[in-house]
Design a protein around this motif. Structure first.
Motif, PDB file in Angstrom:
ATOM      1  N   HIS A 111     -33.194   8.112  -7.768  1.00 39.75           N
ATOM      2  CA  HIS A 111     -32.002   8.782  -7.230  1.00 39.75           C
ATOM      3  C   HIS A 111     -31.568   8.212  -5.878  1.00 39.75           C
ATOM      4  O   HIS A 111     -30.372   7.999  -5.634  1.00 39.75           O
ATOM      5  CB  HIS A 111     -32.321  10.279  -7.099  1.00 39.75           C
ATOM      6  N   HIS A 115     -28.152   6.349  -4.389  1.00 36.13           N
ATOM      7  CA  HIS A 115     -27.396   6.662  -3.165  1.00 36.13           C
ATOM      8  C   HIS A 115     -27.218   5.419  -2.300  1.00 36.13           C
ATOM      9  O   HIS A 115     -26.127   5.142  -1.818  1.00 36.13           O
ATOM     10  CB  HIS A 115     -28.130   7.727  -2.336  1.00 36.13           C
ATOM     11  N   GLY A 137     -29.627  16.413   0.950  1.00 38.40           N
ATOM     12  CA  GLY A 137     -30.231  17.732   1.060  1.00 38.40           C
ATOM     13  C   GLY A 137     -31.753  17.665   0.996  1.00 38.40           C
ATOM     14  O   GLY A 137     -32.446  18.553   1.485  1.00 38.40           O
ATOM     15  N   GLY A 163     -29.497  17.538   5.530  1.00 37.72           N
ATOM     16  CA  GLY A 163     -28.680  18.456   4.729  1.00 37.72           C
ATOM     17  C   GLY A 163     -29.313  19.844   4.681  1.00 37.72           C
ATOM     18  O   GLY A 163     -28.627  20.867   4.754  1.00 37.72           O
ATOM     19  N   ASP A 167     -27.798  23.327   5.836  1.00 32.90           N
ATOM     20  CA  ASP A 167     -27.709  24.478   4.928  1.00 32.90           C
ATOM     21  C   ASP A 167     -28.412  25.707   5.511  1.00 32.90           C
ATOM     22  O   ASP A 167     -27.907  26.823   5.413  1.00 32.90           O
ATOM     23  CB  ASP A 167     -28.307  24.124   3.555  1.00 32.90           C
ATOM     24  N   GLY A 180     -23.680  23.413   4.165  1.00 35.21           N
ATOM     25  CA  GLY A 180     -23.430  22.199   4.949  1.00 35.21           C
ATOM     26  C   GLY A 180     -21.951  21.943   5.231  1.00 35.21           C
ATOM     27  O   GLY A 180     -21.534  21.911   6.398  1.00 35.21           O
ATOM     28  N   GLY A 269     -25.304  13.062   0.657  1.00 35.89           N
ATOM     29  CA  GLY A 269     -24.322  14.123   0.852  1.00 35.89           C
ATOM     30  C   GLY A 269     -23.826  14.298   2.280  1.00 35.89           C
ATOM     31  O   GLY A 269     -22.632  14.503   2.510  1.00 35.89           O
ATOM     32  N   ASN A 273     -19.914  13.946   6.081  1.00 37.79           N
ATOM     33  CA  ASN A 273     -19.582  14.660   7.322  1.00 37.79           C
ATOM     34  C   ASN A 273     -18.620  13.844   8.197  1.00 37.79           C
ATOM     35  O   ASN A 273     -18.910  12.703   8.572  1.00 37.79           O
ATOM     36  CB  ASN A 273     -20.872  14.964   8.095  1.00 37.79           C
ATOM     37  N   THR A 300     -21.930  12.476  -2.251  1.00 38.80           N
ATOM     38  CA  THR A 300     -22.778  13.513  -2.845  1.00 38.80           C
ATOM     39  C   THR A 300     -23.225  13.026  -4.229  1.00 38.80           C
ATOM     40  O   THR A 300     -22.785  11.981  -4.704  1.00 38.80           O
ATOM     41  CB  THR A 300     -21.997  14.838  -2.940  1.00 38.80           C
ATOM     42  N   ASP A 301     -24.101  13.793  -4.861  1.00 42.61           N
ATOM     43  CA  ASP A 301     -24.688  13.346  -6.125  1.00 42.61           C
ATOM     44  C   ASP A 301     -23.599  13.042  -7.170  1.00 42.61           C
ATOM     45  O   ASP A 301     -22.624  13.775  -7.277  1.00 42.61           O
ATOM     46  CB  ASP A 301     -25.640  14.419  -6.651  1.00 42.61           C
TER      47      ASP A 301
HETATM   48  O1  KG4 Z   1     -26.816  13.892  -1.732  1.00 38.19           O
HETATM   49  P1  KG4 Z   1     -26.548  15.319  -2.018  1.00 38.19           P
HETATM   50  O2  KG4 Z   1     -25.299  15.681  -2.777  1.00 38.19           O
HETATM   51  O3  KG4 Z   1     -27.721  15.967  -2.804  1.00 38.19           O
HETATM   52  C1  KG4 Z   1     -29.050  15.652  -2.576  1.00 38.19           C
HETATM   53  O4  KG4 Z   1     -29.520  14.632  -3.149  1.00 38.19           O
HETATM   54  O5  KG4 Z   1     -29.660  16.389  -1.780  1.00 38.19           O
HETATM   55  O6  KG4 Z   1     -26.545  16.067  -0.599  1.00 38.19           O
HETATM   56  C2  KG4 Z   1     -26.306  17.437  -0.501  1.00 38.19           C
HETATM   57  C3  KG4 Z   1     -26.440  17.860   0.949  1.00 38.19           C
HETATM   58  C4  KG4 Z   1     -26.406  19.376   1.132  1.00 38.19           C
HETATM   59  O7  KG4 Z   1     -27.434  19.758   2.002  1.00 38.19           O
HETATM   60  C5  KG4 Z   1     -25.024  19.604   1.754  1.00 38.19           C
HETATM   61  O8  KG4 Z   1     -24.974  20.744   2.560  1.00 38.19           O
HETATM   62  C6  KG4 Z   1     -24.853  18.350   2.563  1.00 38.19           C
HETATM   63  O9  KG4 Z   1     -25.360  17.320   1.741  1.00 38.19           O
HETATM   64  N1  KG4 Z   1     -23.441  18.089   2.889  1.00 38.19           N
HETATM   65  C7  KG4 Z   1     -22.948  18.101   4.149  1.00 38.19           C
HETATM   66  C8  KG4 Z   1     -21.550  17.815   4.046  1.00 38.19           C
HETATM   67  N2  KG4 Z   1     -21.260  17.663   2.723  1.00 38.19           N
HETATM   68  C9  KG4 Z   1     -22.426  17.815   2.039  1.00 38.19           C
HETATM   69  N3  KG4 Z   1     -23.549  18.297   5.340  1.00 38.19           N
HETATM   70  C10 KG4 Z   1     -22.782  18.225   6.444  1.00 38.19           C
HETATM   71  N4  KG4 Z   1     -21.452  17.976   6.420  1.00 38.19           N
HETATM   72  C11 KG4 Z   1     -20.800  17.768   5.259  1.00 38.19           C
HETATM   73  N5  KG4 Z   1     -19.488  17.518   5.257  1.00 38.19           N
END
Ligand code: KG4
Ligand code: ZN
Length: 338
Positions: A111, A115, A137, A163, A167, A180, A269, A273, A300-301
């Motif tokens: 995974h 990314h 995350g 992340g 959260d 997030g 993810g 930001n 994001t995923d």
């Molecule tokens: O990569 P991802 O989609 O899933 C994982 O593999 O974990 O990342 C998700 C994480 C979550 O914790 C979410 O709150 C965070 O990314 N996230 C953000 C933003 N968009 C997503 N954190 C801060 N600012 C953002 N704009």
């Protein structure tokens, strides 16, 4: 070579068709957020069950959109880890079953490799070698990316992922799951803050991170200002985000200096930001470096990054071993080169 990619490591069902000659032909994401929101976090069993319901219809929809018949698919790539074991098993089982039925090879993809290669889907991809900051995350790490499959982790979080810290702090501020992006929006709603958070582990050498202290600092502020008014909530969010962004910028800058690299890739993810993107762009412009972000939808995923990473490895002749296996814990450094 045309590859169907499947991502089911957590709470998003992602599917994509990637063609080595023509690029990404179609991709779709089904988000389970509404299912988990009521519980304030991902419920693994519900995630697995929903992947079972959504994956095959999503595969059919994406194949239609990509104008691709099963006979035109040359291989299947699915996320084999790290992630939730039940969720991973759904993607692995369906991916391998489709590959078996269509008489094509299948491959389990890492995974986080998905990314970190996701900026390769952009019109101007970075050249190897580069420094990658993976912020999701579940993971926070800085990696030296010399080539596909040649990764060295230079630093990582000793406790919470970025992340996760976003959260958890969002939850403290009473924001709904997933917090997030909502915390980021609240932080951006004000220009300044009366509060100041520490920049963890920036005062001593090294490239590791620690974010659990920021969550505790937020908790102390929330308790000290209860009942929280809207201004205090927004200013706590602002100060928290500023501390995270600053900490990540300091460590990226240090890692660029240590490796001598000029290219920095941001993925995962939290790469969505806005402040982080702006701050790293500013740093790169000042230092003569260049920063590469995947498009927001690939931060994001998603299934596209899995199809892409799988296509590279399948093209190099890599295949799944006979028994079906997934790896809930899996280090990037254990991947073979291609
Ligand atoms: O990569 P991802 O989609 O899933 C994982 O593999 O974990 O990342 C998700 C994480 C979550 O914790 C979410 O709150 C965070 O990314 N996230 C953000 C933003 N968009 C997503 N954190 C801060 N600012 C953002 N704009
Ligand atoms: Zn992810």
């Amino acid at each position: 070579m045309r590859i169907l990619g499947i991502e089911t490591s957590c709470d998003d069902t992602g599917v994509a068709v990637y063609d080595a000659a023509r690029g990404l032909l179609a991709h779709r994401l089904y988000s389970q957020t509404p299912i988990h929101a009521a519980y304030g976090g991902v419920v693994p069993e519900l995630a697995s069950r929903d992947h079972v319901h959504k994956l095959l219809p999503l595969v059919q929809a994406v194949m239609r959109e990509a104008d691709t018949a099963p006979a035109e698919v040359d291989g299947l790539a699915y996320t084999a880890g790290p992630g939730l074991i039940g969720a991973l098993l759904v993607g692995a089982a369906i991916g391998r079953a489709l590959a078996y039925a269509w008489g094509v090879p299948a491959l389990g993809v890492h995974h986080m490799e998905g990314h970190l290669l996701s900026p390769m889907l952009e019109p101007e991809p970075p050249a190897f070698p580069f420094l990658a900051l993976l912020v999701s995350g579940g993971h926070t790490l800085l990696a030296d990316v010399r080539a596909v499959g040649d990764y060295q982790i230079l630093g990582e979080s000793l406790d919470d992922a970025v992340g996760e810290a976003f959260d958890k702090t969002a939850k403290l501020l009473g924001l709904p799951y997933p917090g997030g992006p909502q915390l980021a929006a609240l932080a951006d709603s004000v220009d300044a803050s009366r509060f100041e958070f520490p920049r963890p582990m920036t005062g001593k050498p090294g490239l590791d991170f620690s974010f659990s202290g920021l969550k505790t600092a937020a908790l102390n502020l929330v308790r000290a200002h209860e009942p929280l008014d809207d201004a205090a909530r927004a200013e706590i969010a602002h100060a928290f985000q500023a501390a995270v962004v600053d900490t990540l910028r300091i460590k990226c800058r240090r890692a660029l200096a240590e490796t001598g690299y000029r290219n920095l890739v941001i993925a995962g993810g939290v790469g969505a930001n806005r402040q982080l993107r702006a701050e790293l762009e500013r740093m790169a412009a000042k230092d003569g470096a260049r920063v590469y972000f995947p498009a927001l939808e690939y931060c994001t995923d998603n299934g596209a990054m899995i199809a892409y990473a799988g296509a590279l490895r399948l093209a190099a002749g890599q295949r799944d071993p006979e028994p079906l296996d997934v790896l809930p814990r899996w280090s990037l450094e254990d991947l073979p080169p291609i």
